[in-house]
Design an enzyme around this catalytic site. Structure first.
Site, PDB file in Angstrom:
ATOM      1  N   SER A 141      44.222  40.616  42.939  1.00 47.96           N
ATOM      2  CA  SER A 141      42.773  40.854  42.881  1.00 47.96           C
ATOM      3  C   SER A 141      42.269  41.500  44.168  1.00 47.96           C
ATOM      4  O   SER A 141      41.404  42.374  44.144  1.00 47.96           O
ATOM      5  CB  SER A 141      42.038  39.523  42.661  1.00 47.96           C
ATOM      6  OG  SER A 141      42.319  39.022  41.376  1.00 47.96           O
ATOM      7  N   TRP A 167      54.235  43.883  38.656  1.00 45.02           N
ATOM      8  CA  TRP A 167      53.422  43.899  37.434  1.00 45.02           C
ATOM      9  C   TRP A 167      53.062  45.307  36.993  1.00 45.02           C
ATOM     10  O   TRP A 167      51.920  45.585  36.644  1.00 45.02           O
ATOM     11  CB  TRP A 167      52.159  43.041  37.600  1.00 45.02           C
ATOM     12  CG  TRP A 167      52.506  41.600  37.667  1.00 45.02           C
ATOM     13  CD1 TRP A 167      52.532  40.812  38.784  1.00 45.02           C
ATOM     14  CD2 TRP A 167      52.933  40.772  36.587  1.00 45.02           C
ATOM     15  NE1 TRP A 167      52.950  39.542  38.456  1.00 45.02           N
ATOM     16  CE2 TRP A 167      53.197  39.501  37.105  1.00 45.02           C
ATOM     17  CE3 TRP A 167      53.124  40.992  35.220  1.00 45.02           C
ATOM     18  CZ2 TRP A 167      53.646  38.444  36.320  1.00 45.02           C
ATOM     19  CZ3 TRP A 167      53.564  39.950  34.421  1.00 45.02           C
ATOM     20  CH2 TRP A 167      53.813  38.683  34.981  1.00 45.02           C
ATOM     21  N   THR A 169      53.030  48.028  34.395  1.00 45.05           N
ATOM     22  CA  THR A 169      53.193  48.279  32.958  1.00 45.05           C
ATOM     23  C   THR A 169      54.027  49.538  32.765  1.00 45.05           C
ATOM     24  O   THR A 169      53.778  50.552  33.424  1.00 45.05           O
ATOM     25  CB  THR A 169      51.809  48.463  32.292  1.00 45.05           C
ATOM     26  OG1 THR A 169      51.082  47.256  32.438  1.00 45.05           O
ATOM     27  CG2 THR A 169      51.939  48.810  30.817  1.00 45.05           C
ATOM     28  N   ARG A 279      43.228  29.750   1.187  1.00 45.30           N
ATOM     29  CA  ARG A 279      43.768  28.403   1.427  1.00 45.30           C
ATOM     30  C   ARG A 279      42.902  27.336   0.740  1.00 45.30           C
ATOM     31  O   ARG A 279      41.692  27.263   0.985  1.00 45.30           O
ATOM     32  CB  ARG A 279      43.826  28.154   2.942  1.00 45.30           C
ATOM     33  CG  ARG A 279      44.151  26.753   3.350  1.00 45.30           C
ATOM     34  CD  ARG A 279      45.596  26.425   3.111  1.00 45.30           C
ATOM     35  NE  ARG A 279      45.865  25.034   3.458  1.00 45.30           N
ATOM     36  CZ  ARG A 279      47.037  24.454   3.325  1.00 45.30           C
ATOM     37  NH1 ARG A 279      48.065  25.136   2.858  1.00 45.30           N
ATOM     38  NH2 ARG A 279      47.201  23.191   3.662  1.00 45.30           N
ATOM     39  N   GLN A 290      31.373  24.216   5.976  1.00 47.45           N
ATOM     40  CA  GLN A 290      30.486  24.746   7.019  1.00 47.45           C
ATOM     41  C   GLN A 290      31.184  24.889   8.373  1.00 47.45           C
ATOM     42  O   GLN A 290      30.875  25.795   9.132  1.00 47.45           O
ATOM     43  CB  GLN A 290      29.253  23.853   7.165  1.00 47.45           C
ATOM     44  CG  GLN A 290      28.269  24.058   6.026  1.00 47.45           C
ATOM     45  CD  GLN A 290      26.999  23.261   6.208  1.00 47.45           C
ATOM     46  OE1 GLN A 290      26.875  22.473   7.148  1.00 47.45           O
ATOM     47  NE2 GLN A 290      26.064  23.445   5.312  1.00 47.45           N
ATOM     48  N   GLY A 355      48.468  24.491  10.880  1.00 42.98           N
ATOM     49  CA  GLY A 355      49.899  24.542  11.235  1.00 42.98           C
ATOM     50  C   GLY A 355      50.462  25.947  11.108  1.00 42.98           C
ATOM     51  O   GLY A 355      51.279  26.381  11.931  1.00 42.98           O
ATOM     52  N   GLU A 378      44.146  44.500  34.802  1.00 43.81           N
ATOM     53  CA  GLU A 378      43.100  45.488  35.135  1.00 43.81           C
ATOM     54  C   GLU A 378      41.809  44.800  35.612  1.00 43.81           C
ATOM     55  O   GLU A 378      40.694  45.242  35.331  1.00 43.81           O
ATOM     56  CB  GLU A 378      42.874  46.449  33.974  1.00 43.81           C
ATOM     57  CG  GLU A 378      44.166  47.212  33.690  1.00 43.81           C
ATOM     58  CD  GLU A 378      44.013  48.490  32.931  1.00 43.81           C
ATOM     59  OE1 GLU A 378      42.927  49.083  32.964  1.00 43.81           O
ATOM     60  OE2 GLU A 378      45.006  48.905  32.312  1.00 43.81           O
TER      61      GLU A 378
HETATM   62  N1  CAA Z   1      34.638  53.265  41.772  1.00 42.84           N
HETATM   63  C1  CAA Z   1      34.633  53.996  42.924  1.00 42.84           C
HETATM   64  N2  CAA Z   1      34.683  53.438  44.147  1.00 42.84           N
HETATM   65  C2  CAA Z   1      34.735  52.091  44.213  1.00 42.84           C
HETATM   66  C3  CAA Z   1      34.719  51.277  43.074  1.00 42.84           C
HETATM   67  C4  CAA Z   1      34.684  51.925  41.800  1.00 42.84           C
HETATM   68  N3  CAA Z   1      34.673  51.207  40.673  1.00 42.84           N
HETATM   69  N4  CAA Z   1      34.761  49.987  43.444  1.00 42.84           N
HETATM   70  C5  CAA Z   1      34.780  49.972  44.788  1.00 42.84           C
HETATM   71  N5  CAA Z   1      34.767  51.248  45.255  1.00 42.84           N
HETATM   72  C6  CAA Z   1      34.727  51.685  46.643  1.00 42.84           C
HETATM   73  C7  CAA Z   1      33.508  51.099  47.342  1.00 42.84           C
HETATM   74  O1  CAA Z   1      32.369  51.928  47.154  1.00 42.84           O
HETATM   75  C8  CAA Z   1      33.953  51.056  48.776  1.00 42.84           C
HETATM   76  O2  CAA Z   1      33.855  52.342  49.341  1.00 42.84           O
HETATM   77  P1  CAA Z   1      32.949  52.559  50.685  1.00 42.84           P
HETATM   78  O3  CAA Z   1      33.601  51.677  51.715  1.00 42.84           O
HETATM   79  O4  CAA Z   1      33.096  54.007  50.956  1.00 42.84           O
HETATM   80  O5  CAA Z   1      31.581  52.127  50.312  1.00 42.84           O
HETATM   81  C9  CAA Z   1      35.461  50.769  48.672  1.00 42.84           C
HETATM   82  O6  CAA Z   1      35.849  51.146  47.341  1.00 42.84           O
HETATM   83  C10 CAA Z   1      35.765  49.305  48.893  1.00 42.84           C
HETATM   84  O7  CAA Z   1      34.993  48.566  47.974  1.00 42.84           O
HETATM   85  P2  CAA Z   1      34.732  47.009  48.097  1.00 42.84           P
HETATM   86  O8  CAA Z   1      34.298  46.701  49.497  1.00 42.84           O
HETATM   87  O9  CAA Z   1      33.884  46.570  46.970  1.00 42.84           O
HETATM   88  O10 CAA Z   1      36.235  46.457  47.939  1.00 42.84           O
HETATM   89  P3  CAA Z   1      36.787  44.991  47.869  1.00 42.84           P
HETATM   90  O11 CAA Z   1      38.002  44.921  48.719  1.00 42.84           O
HETATM   91  O12 CAA Z   1      35.707  43.989  48.070  1.00 42.84           O
HETATM   92  O13 CAA Z   1      37.348  44.888  46.344  1.00 42.84           O
HETATM   93  C11 CAA Z   1      37.274  44.624  44.006  1.00 42.84           C
HETATM   94  C12 CAA Z   1      36.609  45.170  45.265  1.00 42.84           C
HETATM   95  C13 CAA Z   1      36.295  44.930  42.893  1.00 42.84           C
HETATM   96  C14 CAA Z   1      37.521  43.150  44.058  1.00 42.84           C
HETATM   97  C15 CAA Z   1      38.608  45.359  43.756  1.00 42.84           C
HETATM   98  O14 CAA Z   1      39.549  45.036  44.743  1.00 42.84           O
HETATM   99  C16 CAA Z   1      39.206  45.087  42.385  1.00 42.84           C
HETATM  100  O15 CAA Z   1      38.781  45.666  41.393  1.00 42.84           O
HETATM  101  N6  CAA Z   1      40.226  44.199  42.324  1.00 42.84           N
HETATM  102  C17 CAA Z   1      40.966  44.005  41.097  1.00 42.84           C
HETATM  103  C18 CAA Z   1      42.172  44.899  41.083  1.00 42.84           C
HETATM  104  C19 CAA Z   1      42.718  45.101  39.716  1.00 42.84           C
HETATM  105  O16 CAA Z   1      41.989  45.305  38.743  1.00 42.84           O
HETATM  106  N7  CAA Z   1      44.045  45.105  39.618  1.00 42.84           N
HETATM  107  C20 CAA Z   1      44.718  45.382  38.387  1.00 42.84           C
HETATM  108  C21 CAA Z   1      45.744  46.445  38.620  1.00 42.84           C
HETATM  109  S1  CAA Z   1      46.358  47.350  37.247  1.00 42.84           S
HETATM  110  C22 CAA Z   1      47.168  46.264  36.268  1.00 42.84           C
HETATM  111  O17 CAA Z   1      46.596  45.301  35.878  1.00 42.84           O
HETATM  112  C23 CAA Z   1      48.584  46.495  35.853  1.00 42.84           C
HETATM  113  C24 CAA Z   1      48.778  47.438  34.777  1.00 42.84           C
HETATM  114  O18 CAA Z   1      49.743  48.193  34.799  1.00 42.84           O
HETATM  115  C25 CAA Z   1      47.868  47.458  33.584  1.00 42.84           C
END
Ligand code: CAA
Length: 396
Positions: A141, A167, A169, A279, A290, A355, A378
């Site tokens: 995260s 992790w 995909t 069923r 209900q 079941g 994600e």
């Molecule tokens: N679009 C564009 N820019 C973004 C953004 C977005 N959605 N979200 C954040 N940013 C930018 C911010 O504007 C900021 O830029 P500036 O410093 O220039 O203002 C920069 O990114 C940092 O943003 P934050 O300070 O908000 O960052 P944070 O460290 O607090 O984290 C968070 C934010 C939302 C928690 C982020 O880390 C997050 O989304 N975490 C989850 C990660 C995730 O989804 N992982 C899954 C990976 S993929 C997967 O699951 C596997 C697969 O293969 C399917």
């Protein structure tokens, strides 16, 4: 998608092309994927044959323009198709969504012309498989805290990449990967850069394949980089732009996961309605009770609410193409609600089936397991709530 400016609100209408795509994909998914879903869930093998067929139908790069090997359609087409594939089998929809939203989409948004041709065309056309690699064993995260590193060599020709990603995909089969790693650790999130990785090159290794609860046919693994030499021209975007790219791409990805969750929920719901009609208990179909009716009503209402939030996110993404604004809020709300709905609906589906819902003889047991990941990958539900609240409180 047709956007009609009737008064103030934009409305969303299916075009004849959408209708045709929907019917074709529904027919394909029911005839070709439903019969094999249980086998692949059991074996955990990658369903390459059906993925190739989906590629021939243009499903591996729906929003990618035709000149880059895609179908040249819009986000609504993507969602409609993904729901139908997920309804048949969630694993197929995971592979499809990562190829589309996380891999092709990122390069189309941030790549150079040459990068789009070299890295998108073979993946959108289905000749190759794409992956997206952000997560690490100690960075999930909190995505900006990664330990992997890319260091520019003295000649300035290559970034030497070392580290372990997790992790991922399609990691066990991916030909190409959009990789996020640290080039400037002292800069935090602004020290992350994105690279285009060819997995046939030396220094790239695939780690252990994850044994998973659900979406078992969508292969997931670690990726290991040991002095992988990435040519400087394979950096995606600018140095330090990687975190922004990762987050922008995840906004699109979250609409895809919402659509996947909707598809799983619809499959579980339709199975439940059939079962409640058929069923017999206490002298009649269980649907006459209900307590079953309440479940059906709540399942249906949450499914339709999910669909509206997903369409709302599609509209926001369409608007973003024109205005350049972010649609982070709409994507997170859709993903949060649809994934929690999928969990609720599949749980109630198991309950309605009793079941039989717990037995591998019925697919609801698989829907229940497959739905669980949509609240995790994600961005977990907790992260979606954080994103939504930060937006509303003006704290982003
Ligand atoms: N679009 C564009 N820019 C973004 C953004 C977005 N959605 N979200 C954040 N940013 C930018 C911010 O504007 C900021 O830029 P500036 O410093 O220039 O203002 C920069 O990114 C940092 O943003 P934050 O300070 O908000 O960052 P944070 O460290 O607090 O984290 C968070 C934010 C939302 C928690 C982020 O880390 C997050 O989304 N975490 C989850 C990660 C995730 O989804 N992982 C899954 C990976 S993929 C997967 O699951 C596997 C697969 O293969 C399917």
């Amino acid at each position: 998608m047709v956007l009609e400016q009737t008064g103030t609100p934009l409305t969303l209408t299916l075009t004849p092309e959408h209708e045709m795509l929907l019917n074709t994909v529904r027919d394909f998914a029911q005839k070709e994927i439903v019969p094999i879903a249980e086998h692949y869930d059991h074996s955990g093998d990658f369903p390459m044959e059906t993925i190739k067929k989906m590629a021939e139908m243009g499903l591996m790069g729906i929003e990618v323009p035709e000149e880059y090997g895609g179908a040249g359609m819009d986000v609504l087409a993507y969602v409609l198709a993904l729901v139908e594939i997920a309804k048949a089998d969630a694993s197929h929809s995971t592979i499809m969504s990562v190829n589309n939203s996380l891999y092709c989409n990122g390069i189309m948004l941030f790549g150079t012309e040459e990068q789009k041709r070299r890295w998108v065309t073979p993946v959108a056309s289905g000749e190759k498989i794409g992956a997206y690699s952000l997560t690490e064993p100690m960075s999930g995260s909190d995505a900006a805290t990664m330990a992997s590193r890319a260091v520019l060599n003295e000649a300035g020709t290559h970034y030497i990449i070392n580290g372990r990603k997790s992790w991922v995909t399609s990691g066990p089969v991916a030909d190409y990967v959009v990789l996020f790693t640290m080039t400037d650790p002292e800069k935090g999130s602004k020290g992350v850069s994105a690279f285009l990785i060819d997995t046939s090159q030396p220094g790239f290794h695939r780690g252990k394949k994850e044994p998973k609860l659900g979406i078992r046919a969508s292969a997931t693994s670690e990726l290991i980089f040991e002095d992988y030499a990435c040519p400087v021209e394979n950096m995606l975007g600018k140095r330090g732009e990687g975190f922004k790219i990762a987050m922008t791409v995840l906004d699109a990805g979250r609409i895809g996961i919402a659509a996947q969750a909707l598809g799983i929920a619809e499959a579980a719901y339709e199975a439940s309605v059939r079962y409640a009609r058929e069923r017999q208990a206490f002298g009649g179909p269980i649907g006459q009770f209900q307590m079953i009716q309440q479940k059906i009503a709540d399942m249906k209402t949450r499914i339709e609410a999910s669909r509206h939030l997903i369409y709302n996110a599609c509209l926001a993404k369409m608007r973003a193409k024109v205005t350049g604004e972010r649609y982070t809020l709409e994507a997170s709300m859709a993903k949060l609600f649809a994934s929690e709905t999928a969990q609720f609906v599949t749980d109630e589906a198991v309950q309605i089936h009793g079941g039989m819902g717990y037995s591998k003889e019925m697919p609801v047991e698989r829907y229940y397991r497959d739905a669980r990941i949509t609240r995790i990958y994600e961005g977990t539900s907790e992260i979606q709530r954080m994103v939504i609240a930060r937006h509303e409180l003006g704290m982003r």
